[in-house]
Design an enzyme around this catalytic site. Structure first.
Site, PDB file in Angstrom:
ATOM      1  N   ASP A 104     -18.306  15.585  21.467  1.00 34.54           N
ATOM      2  CA  ASP A 104     -18.755  16.004  20.128  1.00 34.54           C
ATOM      3  C   ASP A 104     -20.165  15.485  19.882  1.00 34.54           C
ATOM      4  O   ASP A 104     -20.594  14.504  20.493  1.00 34.54           O
ATOM      5  CB  ASP A 104     -17.872  15.383  19.038  1.00 34.54           C
ATOM      6  CG  ASP A 104     -16.431  15.793  19.178  1.00 34.54           C
ATOM      7  OD1 ASP A 104     -16.160  16.853  19.736  1.00 34.54           O
ATOM      8  OD2 ASP A 104     -15.576  15.002  18.710  1.00 34.54           O
TER       9      ASP A 104
HETATM   10  N1  URA Z   1     -12.212  13.478  21.783  1.00 33.13           N
HETATM   11  C1  URA Z   1     -12.914  13.681  20.654  1.00 33.13           C
HETATM   12  O1  URA Z   1     -12.355  13.711  19.570  1.00 33.13           O
HETATM   13  N2  URA Z   1     -14.234  13.840  20.759  1.00 33.13           N
HETATM   14  C2  URA Z   1     -14.903  13.815  21.930  1.00 33.13           C
HETATM   15  O2  URA Z   1     -16.134  13.961  21.951  1.00 33.13           O
HETATM   16  C3  URA Z   1     -14.165  13.585  23.086  1.00 33.13           C
HETATM   17  C4  URA Z   1     -12.811  13.433  22.999  1.00 33.13           C
END
Ligand code: URA
Length: 246
Positions: A104
């Protein structure tokens, strides 16, 4: 053209000296012809085989590890013009590498980038259950009962999660740090898991993917994988360390 033993060594078949032994022993073919001459040369594009198995030269692909800073989108091209992880990749790799999976925008930590499509597919395929380890700072302190729910699998909008490893590392200042290992790669999965138990994630950092660890890489830094790291990654998805799978 390069000396055959040098190409074999580069493919991870041992030292140049031990690769010379492979040639002398008559175990090496180039384009279907057995080669026993130590002076023989070959090209990286030739069909080079040891005991009938085609060698694979790792240098023909690029493998980079990035410690992703917050605020960067994991994509090659963002239609909204936000900073992307590609902005952090050295110029000479930008035209061909792509991120393996996604973090993310506000997640930090280990992101692999490569132009090796086969390895990418294998790493992302659920069949290989590649563990991804995160440090999650969450609001408050989840109880053992709540953590047990995450460990055994919890119902999310898109179905139940697979069992996860979850360990409370520290608490203080109204938040807690947990070490979480999941083998799936669902969208925003770690954040959704903690949201589901009422302890939203404040910061999330990926510290490992399979045998790869983030180590000492500082935020925004990019490094090529070492030969050992690449071999370990290939083994994790069922590929021999330096020889093409048949
Ligand atoms: N899980 C998440 O919530 N975000 C990420 O970036 C990776 C795994």
């Amino acid at each position: 053209m390069e000396r055959l033993q040098k190409l074999l060594a580069r493919a991870g078949l041992g030292s140049r000296r031990s690769c010379e032994e492979l040639i002398r022993a008559g175990r090496v073919t180039v384009n279907g012809v057995r080669v026993e001459e130590l002076g023989a040369k070959a090209d990286a594009g030739d069909d080079i085989r040891v005991d009938g198995r085609r060698i694979r030269l790792p240098e023909s692909h690029a493998y980079l590890v990035l410690n992703k800073p917050p605020g960067y989108v994991t994509t090659r091209d963002d239609p909204q013009g936000r900073p992307t992880v590609m902005d952090l990749v050295p110029q000479q790799f930008r035209s061909h590498v792509f991120p393996v999976g996604r973090l993310d925008r506000d997640t930090t930590g280990l992101l692999l980038l490569t132009d090796d499509g086969d390895l990418t597919q294998r790493l992302l395929h659920p069949r290989h259950h590649i563990p991804k380890e995160y440090l999650a700072d969450v609001e408050g302190t989840p109880s053992e009962t709540q953590l047990r729910k995450l460990r055994s699998g919890i119902e999310l909008q898109d179905g139940p999660t697979q069992p996860a490893e979850v360990m409370l590392v520290a608490t203080g200042g109204g938040e807690s740090r947990l070490r979480v290992t999941i083998t799936e790669g669902r969208n925003r999965q770690v954040r959704r898991m903690f949201h589901a138990i009422g302890h939203p994630v404040r910061r999330l950092k990926r510290v490992a993917m399979g045998p790869l660890r983030l180590g000492e890489l500082s935020l925004g830094e990019v490094r090529p994988l070492s030969r050992g790291q690449l071999a370990a990654l290939r083994e994790a998805v069922g590929l021999p360390p330096g020889v093409e799978a048949r």
